[in-house]
Design an enzyme around this catalytic site. Sequence first.
Site: not given
Lengths: 331, 326
Positions: B59, B128
């Site tokens: 990322e 999440h």
Amino acid sequence: MNTPRAATPSGAAHGQHLLTQMLRVRRLEEKCVELYSAAKIRGFLHVYIGEEAVAAGIMATLDPEDAVVATYREHGHALLKGVSAGSILAEMYGFQQGCCRGRGGSMHLFDAATRFYGGNAIVAGGLPLAIGLALADKMAGRSRVTVCFFGEGAAAEGEFHESLNLAALWQLPVLFCCENNLYAMGTALSRSESQTDLAVKAAAYEIPAWPVDGMDVLAVEEAARRAVDAVRGGGGPHFLELRTYRFRAHSMYDPERYRDKAEVARWIERDPIDLLRATLEGAGRLSEAEWAKMQRDVDAEVSAAVEFAEAGSVEPVDELLRFVYSEIRSP
Amino acid sequence: MKTTYREAMRDAIREALTRDDRVFLMGEDVGLYGGSFAVSLGLLEEFGPERIRDTPLSESGFVGAGIGAALGGMRPIVEIMTVNFSLLALDQIMNNAASILHMSGGQFNVPLVIRMTTGAGRQLAAQHSHSLEGWYAHIPGLRILTPATLADARGMLWTALEDPDPVLIFEHGSLYNVAGEIADDAGAVDITSAAIRRPGNAVSLITYGGSLPTVLEAAEQLAGEGIDAEVLDLRTLRPLDTPAILATVAKTHRAVVVDEGWRSGSISAEVSARITESSFYDLDAPVGRVCSAEVPLPYAKHLELAALPSVVRVVEAAREAVGSHG
Ligand SMILES: Cc1ncc(C[n+]2csc(CCOP(=O)(O)OP(=O)(O)O)c2C)c(N)n1
Ligand SMILES: [Mg+2]
């Protein structure tokens, strides 16, 4: 340590040019330390004294349109990429005549005209940027090179590994220049890495990598030329481990408890400026008069830079909120 | 024409790729896999692997590469699977994307768009499900968009790509399957103003993103009780459209802010503060808030639902604001 001899220069003029470049960095950095002590410069200040051969050797192989990404120890890189000493010093004074109008300071020198992309004070934070700059060049079909400087301390960060992998995976035109000065602040490489051979790490990503005597500017230049030519020719990323040493403290607040004076003294015996000077003199390529003139010229440049900075002015406070968002919206 | 939030977003990406060859999409599984939420499904076949670029699980690396590519003249769209994973790229977003223009004294702007999924409601538990767009809205130098409608899903991207500075687009995971009609020629929309989604006089329900459907449903229920609520969709969390917030409060004199983020230090706190700073004397009741419970989101369905803003909680807060306790 490596052999205490610099390789033979290719020509007197070129050898003298490299010597001048190193001397310009040395004198500018010495001036920075002096100005810091005089409280003209504040914030963190990291000088490059002892490591000049690295930037000088590598910059000598770049084209003006090549990009450079560097760290917070970047005054020398900026200077040798073509940023004026005056605008560098004015930046450290916090003046609007500085290359970033006083918004960046010592650790964040940027310059669009010379494609100098900082000045990054997050260890390893510049590597992903270099990947993107190189990706843009590759996608646009340009044959420019992006050179990314970072310390050996960066090798412990995730961004280092992510970036090496991306560069190799996408075969990007990046030259990674790892300035291995053996310490990350007070932490020796051997106390932070299980594998201390940095070229091996790069090789693990299928990136051609080799170590270079970073005190010998001619060796640096030769290695850099080979690497830059390969990168520019479409050979994908390359990695140089430049073995060097910082003669001064990490920053202005460093009691240097982590290394002994004898070690520093041993490295100073291989001062990159002394080494090249001795080589040039030994080969009859630098007369006493030429050396004297070189020093005078460099001193004059630094004095002029100080004068420029001293004459600078602060940006009006009502401009505080500028440069958070672009002032010119694109069409 | 009929579309879904997901298809509208995909059409927006397709249009951007077609209109400007500096645009490319990169992220984890955006290509061969078709996007983890299937937003980019089919685009690889259309535009090829250079412009629909699969990345490794890096990322920080690929967000930073997006910043560098933007500096190098491209117009990247970087997709991060979910907001929780964006934390691995926080260094690049905060220390580079948001700061380089300023650090460089205005020399280098970063025309980058980062898209990511946000929010809860699908039993994905505590790694999440969070709503951290309010955190990002804290950062000067960024523009934060939260498309809640099909038209905004279709239209915000192009405008974001034309912006010279970094723009983050937060797509609530519960919205992707929302279906409905948009104009055949739906296109770019402004990314600066809030929008009234339902006019009313009794109380202002101020929200954004995935909470908009919840709030609209609550407003319908309130209407049945004779409470005529106005619904303001913030659309952009940074910079906030403060005049629109103050205007609705001036009209209804009562406000409830609905935000799926946690209450403490949230965007709802910021909206509430702006109202009290500037419209204190317009208020006929304290500003109410409906936020997520201050807990890492649990997996079990009943607990997750209990943690999130709901129609019932919004209705209750609105009743409280108008002084009617049903
Ligand atoms: C991510 C991050 N962690 C910690 C620091 C604090 N810090 C500044 S310089 C430095 C040492 C870095 O050493 P190295 O990469 O070898 O570069 P050198 O200073 O030796 O040139 C550290 C730890 C930082 N700036 N960024
Ligand atoms: Mg080091």
